[in-house]
Design an enzyme around this catalytic site. Structure first.
Site, PDB file in Angstrom:
ATOM      1  CE  LYS A  24     -11.800  61.918 141.578  1.00 14.95           C
ATOM      2  NZ  LYS A  24     -10.875  60.894 141.313  1.00 14.95           N
ATOM      3  CB  THR A  42      -5.099  50.621 144.808  1.00 13.80           C
ATOM      4  OG1 THR A  42      -5.660  51.719 144.113  1.00 13.80           O
ATOM      5  CG2 THR A  42      -3.970  50.771 145.335  1.00 13.80           C
ATOM      6  CE  LYS A  92     -11.546  49.261 137.906  1.00 10.23           C
ATOM      7  NZ  LYS A  92     -11.008  48.845 136.736  1.00 10.23           N
ATOM      8  N   GLY A  93     -13.631  54.783 141.326  1.00  6.02           N
ATOM      9  CA  GLY A  93     -13.652  56.467 141.481  1.00  6.02           C
ATOM     10  C   GLY A  93     -14.794  56.836 142.432  1.00  6.02           C
ATOM     11  CD  GLU A 149     -10.880  60.380 137.580  1.00  8.47           C
ATOM     12  OE1 GLU A 149     -10.923  59.265 137.144  1.00  8.47           O
ATOM     13  OE2 GLU A 149     -10.974  60.779 138.757  1.00  8.47           O
ATOM     14  CG  ASP A 150      -9.432  54.839 136.660  1.00 10.48           C
ATOM     15  OD1 ASP A 150      -9.722  55.768 137.488  1.00 10.48           O
ATOM     16  OD2 ASP A 150      -9.602  53.582 137.121  1.00 10.48           O
ATOM     17  CG  ASP A 175      -8.442  58.916 139.636  1.00  3.72           C
ATOM     18  OD1 ASP A 175      -8.765  58.874 140.691  1.00  3.72           O
ATOM     19  OD2 ASP A 175      -8.373  57.693 138.995  1.00  3.72           O
ATOM     20  CG  LEU A 176      -3.704  56.873 143.895  1.00  2.00           C
ATOM     21  CD1 LEU A 176      -2.293  57.128 143.429  1.00  2.00           C
ATOM     22  CD2 LEU A 176      -3.559  57.015 145.450  1.00  2.00           C
ATOM     23  CG  ASP A 177      -7.063  54.078 143.891  1.00  2.00           C
ATOM     24  OD1 ASP A 177      -6.071  53.713 144.648  1.00  2.00           O
ATOM     25  OD2 ASP A 177      -8.185  54.035 144.763  1.00  2.00           O
ATOM     26  CG  ASN A 230      -7.083  54.292 152.740  1.00  2.00           C
ATOM     27  OD1 ASN A 230      -6.850  54.206 154.088  1.00  2.00           O
ATOM     28  ND2 ASN A 230      -8.040  53.683 152.539  1.00  2.00           N
ATOM     29  CB  SER A 279      -7.134  60.147 144.833  1.00  2.00           C
ATOM     30  OG  SER A 279      -7.627  59.090 145.345  1.00  2.00           O
ATOM     31  CB  ALA A 280     -12.548  59.208 145.417  1.00  2.00           C
ATOM     32  CB  SER A 281      -8.313  56.673 147.939  1.00  2.00           C
ATOM     33  OG  SER A 281      -7.731  56.009 148.898  1.00  2.00           O
ATOM     34  NE  ARG A 338     -13.129  53.836 153.192  1.00  2.00           N
ATOM     35  CZ  ARG A 338     -12.016  54.545 154.078  1.00  2.00           C
ATOM     36  NH1 ARG A 338     -12.493  54.480 155.315  1.00  2.00           N
ATOM     37  NH2 ARG A 338     -10.823  55.110 153.636  1.00  2.00           N
TER      38      ARG A 338
HETATM   39  P1  B16 Z   1     -11.136  54.790 150.310  1.00  2.00           P
HETATM   40  P2  B16 Z   1      -9.552  57.396 142.937  1.00  2.00           P
HETATM   41  C1  B16 Z   1     -11.125  55.798 144.628  1.00  2.00           C
HETATM   42  O1  B16 Z   1      -9.868  56.483 144.128  1.00  2.00           O
HETATM   43  C2  B16 Z   1     -11.122  54.536 143.911  1.00  2.00           C
HETATM   44  O2  B16 Z   1     -11.227  54.328 142.692  1.00  2.00           O
HETATM   45  C3  B16 Z   1     -12.542  53.758 144.543  1.00  2.00           C
HETATM   46  O3  B16 Z   1     -12.718  52.475 144.238  1.00  2.00           O
HETATM   47  C4  B16 Z   1     -12.448  53.889 146.129  1.00  2.00           C
HETATM   48  O4  B16 Z   1     -13.848  53.552 146.668  1.00  2.00           O
HETATM   49  C5  B16 Z   1     -12.392  55.398 146.475  1.00  2.00           C
HETATM   50  O5  B16 Z   1     -11.114  55.657 145.922  1.00  2.00           O
HETATM   51  C6  B16 Z   1     -12.548  55.683 148.084  1.00  2.00           C
HETATM   52  O6  B16 Z   1     -11.343  55.021 148.539  1.00  2.00           O
HETATM   53  O7  B16 Z   1     -11.921  53.749 150.576  1.00  2.00           O
HETATM   54  O8  B16 Z   1      -9.701  54.124 150.147  1.00  2.00           O
HETATM   55  O9  B16 Z   1     -11.190  55.963 150.801  1.00  2.00           O
HETATM   56  O10 B16 Z   1      -9.778  56.505 141.686  1.00  2.00           O
HETATM   57  O11 B16 Z   1     -10.342  58.652 143.009  1.00  2.00           O
HETATM   58  O12 B16 Z   1      -8.177  57.660 143.429  1.00  2.00           O
HETATM   59 MG    MG Z   2      -9.534  56.241 139.562  1.00  2.00          MG
END
Ligand code: B16
Ligand code: MG
Length: 215
Positions: free
Chosen positions: A147, A17, A45-46, A171-172, A9-11, A120, A116-118, A49
């Site tokens: 997730k 972040t 978290k996780g 994972e966190d 996982d990233l964040d 970015n 990662s869900a992000s 958006r």
């Molecule tokens: P974005 P992860 C998640 O990343 C974050 O934990 C979560 O807080 C955020 O809303 C989600 O990514 C979406 O991020 O807005 O940048 O697309 O923990 O899955 O790495």
């Molecule tokens: Mg995370």
């Protein structure tokens, strides 16, 4: 059992972040006229958006006030601020132990994936200088289900052609650990034990991670 693939996982695992997500969401909440606390932020978290926006609006008791288009604009506003913050990231924002773990895995020829869900994620990986260490990057742009659906992890394992039981997920978030367990991956929680009941084992951070135990 020794594993041949590590999925990160990233964040909250590799990079902190969450604080920038918080600052950007809080600015939006302030503009809409309600308070958004660090405690509230834990719930994001996780989470994707748009689901994060739903939780934020629920905190502000504004859940039914906006149309879908307005909600997309609010999420875009938050993301613009967030991207301003993360554009300034550098390697000093890597969490303790992350780089040495990635390098140790690389040395052992363990496959490395991002899950990662992000949306970015690529920008973050590049800014903190670890993009080159990943064999595959699966992020919020690549998946259709968030997730605890395991898609973000199975896609990476499938691309690397590694059976799920040979994968370790770091994972966190509870949702992420649940996702890993659902497909028989070994789930390592990073954070506080009491907050991560779905993990096979929890470490407070990646500092001095015992690579030989798992790979
Ligand atoms: P974005 P992860 C998640 O990343 C974050 O934990 C979560 O807080 C955020 O809303 C989600 O990514 C979406 O991020 O807005 O940048 O697309 O923990 O899955 O790495
Ligand atoms: Mg995370």
């Amino acid at each position: 059992m020794k594993h041949s693939c590590a999925i990160f996982d990233l964040d909250g695992v590799l990079v902190d972040t969450a604080k920038y997500h918080y600052l950007a969401w809080k600015e939006l909440a302030d503009r809409l006229g309600f308070n958004f606390t660090l405690h509230d932020n834990e719930r994001l978290k996780g989470v994707s958006r748009m689901s994060s926006l739903d939780i934020l609006l629920e905190v502000g008791q504004m859940k039914d006030r906006f149309t879908q288009v307005e909600k997309e604009n609010l999420a875009a506003e938050k993301n613009q601020r967030y991207v301003e913050w993360i554009s300034k990231l550098d390697e000093s924002e890597l969490l303790e132990g992350a780089l040495s773990l990635l390098e140790a895995l690389k040395k052992k020829e363990v496959k490395i994936a991002l899950g990662s869900a992000s949306k970015n994620a690529q920008l973050i990986l590049e800014n903190v200088g670890i993009a080159h260490l990943f064999d595959v990057v699966v992020d919020g742009n690549a998946v259709s289900k968030a997730k605890p659906d395991p898609e973000v992890f199975t896609l990476g394992a499938d691309k690397l052609q590694v059976p799920y039981e040979r994968c370790v997920v770091f994972e966190d978030s509870q949702a992420g650990l649940e996702a890993a367990k659902a497909v028989g991956m070994f789930a390592i929680g990073v954070g506080q034990k009491h907050a991560l009941p779905h993990a096979d084992i929890v470490y407070p951070s990646l500092k001095n991670f015992p690579v030989e135990l798992y790979f």
